[in-house]
Design a protein around this motif. Structure first.
Motif, PDB file in Angstrom:
ATOM      1  N   VAL A 150       3.067  15.025  10.091  1.00  0.00           N
ATOM      2  CA  VAL A 150       3.962  13.968   9.627  1.00  0.00           C
ATOM      3  C   VAL A 150       4.948  14.569   8.639  1.00  0.00           C
ATOM      4  O   VAL A 150       4.553  15.088   7.590  1.00  0.00           O
ATOM      5  N   VAL A 151       6.238  14.521   8.989  1.00  0.00           N
ATOM      6  CA  VAL A 151       7.256  15.034   8.085  1.00  0.00           C
ATOM      7  C   VAL A 151       7.364  14.116   6.875  1.00  0.00           C
ATOM      8  O   VAL A 151       7.353  12.894   6.992  1.00  0.00           O
ATOM      9  N   GLY A 152       7.463  14.706   5.698  1.00  0.00           N
ATOM     10  CA  GLY A 152       7.615  13.919   4.479  1.00  0.00           C
ATOM     11  C   GLY A 152       6.311  13.557   3.806  1.00  0.00           C
ATOM     12  O   GLY A 152       6.315  12.981   2.719  1.00  0.00           O
ATOM     13  N   GLY A 153       5.184  13.890   4.440  1.00  0.00           N
ATOM     14  CA  GLY A 153       3.897  13.650   3.806  1.00  0.00           C
ATOM     15  C   GLY A 153       3.493  12.187   3.824  1.00  0.00           C
ATOM     16  O   GLY A 153       4.104  11.346   4.486  1.00  0.00           O
ATOM     17  N   ILE A 154       2.445  11.867   3.051  1.00  0.00           N
ATOM     18  CA  ILE A 154       1.868  10.516   3.065  1.00  0.00           C
ATOM     19  C   ILE A 154       1.919   9.848   1.705  1.00  0.00           C
ATOM     20  O   ILE A 154       1.402   8.746   1.542  1.00  0.00           O
ATOM     21  N   GLU A 155       2.545  10.486   0.723  1.00  0.00           N
ATOM     22  CA  GLU A 155       2.553   9.924  -0.631  1.00  0.00           C
ATOM     23  C   GLU A 155       3.136   8.519  -0.682  1.00  0.00           C
ATOM     24  O   GLU A 155       2.541   7.625  -1.313  1.00  0.00           O
ATOM     25  N   PRO A 156       4.280   8.224  -0.019  1.00  0.00           N
ATOM     26  CA  PRO A 156       4.802   6.849  -0.053  1.00  0.00           C
ATOM     27  C   PRO A 156       3.839   5.845   0.561  1.00  0.00           C
ATOM     28  O   PRO A 156       3.711   4.712   0.077  1.00  0.00           O
TER      29      PRO A 156
ATOM     30  N   TYR B 103      -1.210  21.879   6.835  1.00  0.00           N
ATOM     31  CA  TYR B 103      -0.119  20.973   6.457  1.00  0.00           C
ATOM     32  C   TYR B 103      -0.673  19.604   6.069  1.00  0.00           C
ATOM     33  O   TYR B 103      -0.203  18.971   5.113  1.00  0.00           O
ATOM     34  N   GLY B 104      -1.669  19.134   6.809  1.00  0.00           N
ATOM     35  CA  GLY B 104      -2.285  17.859   6.474  1.00  0.00           C
ATOM     36  C   GLY B 104      -2.996  17.892   5.132  1.00  0.00           C
ATOM     37  O   GLY B 104      -2.878  16.965   4.328  1.00  0.00           O
ATOM     38  N   LEU B 105      -3.745  18.964   4.877  1.00  0.00           N
ATOM     39  CA  LEU B 105      -4.445  19.085   3.593  1.00  0.00           C
ATOM     40  C   LEU B 105      -3.452  19.154   2.432  1.00  0.00           C
ATOM     41  O   LEU B 105      -3.687  18.579   1.365  1.00  0.00           O
ATOM     42  N   GLU B 106      -2.336  19.826   2.641  1.00  0.00           N
ATOM     43  CA  GLU B 106      -1.310  19.894   1.600  1.00  0.00           C
ATOM     44  C   GLU B 106      -0.703  18.516   1.347  1.00  0.00           C
ATOM     45  O   GLU B 106      -0.419  18.157   0.192  1.00  0.00           O
ATOM     46  N   SER B 107      -0.509  17.721   2.401  1.00  0.00           N
ATOM     47  CA  SER B 107       0.024  16.365   2.241  1.00  0.00           C
ATOM     48  C   SER B 107      -0.949  15.482   1.463  1.00  0.00           C
ATOM     49  O   SER B 107      -0.542  14.677   0.621  1.00  0.00           O
ATOM     50  N   ILE B 108      -2.227  15.636   1.746  1.00  0.00           N
ATOM     51  CA  ILE B 108      -3.248  14.864   1.034  1.00  0.00           C
ATOM     52  C   ILE B 108      -3.250  15.214  -0.452  1.00  0.00           C
ATOM     53  O   ILE B 108      -3.282  14.343  -1.313  1.00  0.00           O
ATOM     54  N   ALA B 109      -3.202  16.510  -0.750  1.00  0.00           N
ATOM     55  CA  ALA B 109      -3.175  16.939  -2.151  1.00  0.00           C
ATOM     56  C   ALA B 109      -1.917  16.441  -2.851  1.00  0.00           C
ATOM     57  O   ALA B 109      -1.969  16.013  -4.008  1.00  0.00           O
TER      58      ALA B 109
END
Length: 355
Positions: free
Chosen positions: A110-116, A36-42
């Motif tokens: 982290v729900v919602g990822g890190i893009e913002p 899930y973390g790697l997907e958020s980073i991508a």
């Protein structure tokens, strides 16, 4: 920008599961937490990722590979011992070079990822940007102190007397300025190089440190309770999908996924729940918020709000709740006579028995 993902911890709070498996690869909703973390980073547009690994490096490397399946280019960085988050930055110095980077703890969710967060960092580019969330017991975390204007004025790692209830979430963004901070650190009372001390060094040196207090969902999946809660949250997002075999004598209610190759017969499954590929569910009840991994067997049993790892077998047991059951585990009823419990348990196991 690069990413530095920490996947070298030993996972003592998840023993005995982590005696034989990396804590970052324990699955929630049948997918390893690390993924899930790697997907958020991508999803944030980052492509170059350094993964800090320790004793479980072979398992991590086998699961992630070169990162291509995530759209990433992965480099593995060996850490001889988990000597602190700042130590991970120290050993990654050559890999990170002069690039900005996000540091992501591989067992955090982290729900919602890190893009913002990444977008804001690009726009404002402070020396460091941290995420904070309010917690019930801040003594278990790195803690930030804010002034009346909401600016970060101090940080402390696992303080006995916290100055706030704002804990640092396991996602940090840094410019190359952090390397000077890390290189100046000495081990804390815990014998580790603390990332909170590095951020405090930046503050003391007049560098700008920004924070975001998140109202969304964050969990450090380092213990069973939090693993089950993250599993619950992810299963809530399921859409029903029945790719496996479900016979006419079975009842499927709500958001249930039965993966291809799974077989459900004479059973009742109430979602949200997932049954992995190759699993067998027969004459059983599977309740909400349960993840059954691939090749598991649940026969003549009841289970709810639980996680079963690969090839776990539950036969003739009423009833299992709020449990994390490891790979290749067999759970069966004890003989009626004599009325006794027969247990084979590994180190650090926890058992609750209703007698």
């Amino acid at each position: 920008m690069k990413a530095l993902v920490l996947a070298g911890g030993s996972g003592t709070r998840l023993r005995p599961i982590t005696h034989t498996s990396a804590k970052q690869l324990v699955p929630v909703a049948n997918k390893p937490v690390l993924f899930y973390g790697l997907e958020s980073i991508a999803a944030a547009g980052i492509r170059e990722v350094g993964i800090v690994v320790g004793d479980t490096h072979e398992e991590i490397e086998g699961a992630v590979g070169d990162g291509g399946s995530f759209g990433l280019e992965v480099t593995y960085l060996r850490q001889r011992a988990p000597l602190g988050l700042a130590h991970a930055v120290l050993i990654a110095r050559d890999y990170l070079g002069d690039d900005d980077f996000v540091m992501y703890l591989g067992d955090n969710f982290v729900v919602g990822g890190i893009e913002p967060l990444v977008r804001r960092f690009h726009d404002e580019r402070p020396a460091a940007q941290i995420m904070l969330t309010r917690v019930g017991d801040p003594r278990q975390f790195g803690v930030a102190e804010l002034d009346a204007a909401g600016r970060v004025v101090g940080l402390e790692e696992k303080p006995q007397v916290p100055k706030s209830d704002l804990a640092l979430v396991g996602v940090y963004l840094f410019t190359p300025e952090v390397h000077e901070a890390v290189s100046s650190l000495k081990p804390s009372w815990r014998g580790e190089l603390e990332i909170t001390d590095a951020i405090q060094w930046l503050l003391d040196s007049g560098r700008r440190v920004e924070s975001t207090v998140i109202s969304g969902y964050w969990k450090d999946t380092g213990n069973v309770t939090d693993m089950l809660e993250v599993n619950r949250l992810l299963l809530e997002e399921l859409d029903q999908r029945l790719d496996g075999s479900v016979d006419d004598a079975s009842e499927i209610i709500g958001r249930v996924v039965v993966e291809a190759g799974a077989r459900v017969s004479r059973s009742r499954i109430v979602g949200p729940a997932i049954v992995g590929a190759g699993a067998v569910v027969r004459d059983s009840y599977i309740g909400p918020f349960t993840s059954v991994a691939e090749d598991c067997h649940v026969v003549d049993s009841e289970i709810e709000y639980s996680i079963l790892l690969r090839r776990a077998s539950i036969h003739g047991v009423r009833r299992i709740e709020a449990s994390l059951i490891g790979r290749d585990v067999e759970v069966t009823p004890a003989p009626n006579t004599p009325r006794a419990h027969r247990l084979v348990l590994g180190d650090h196991s926890k058992v609750q028995i209703s007698s």
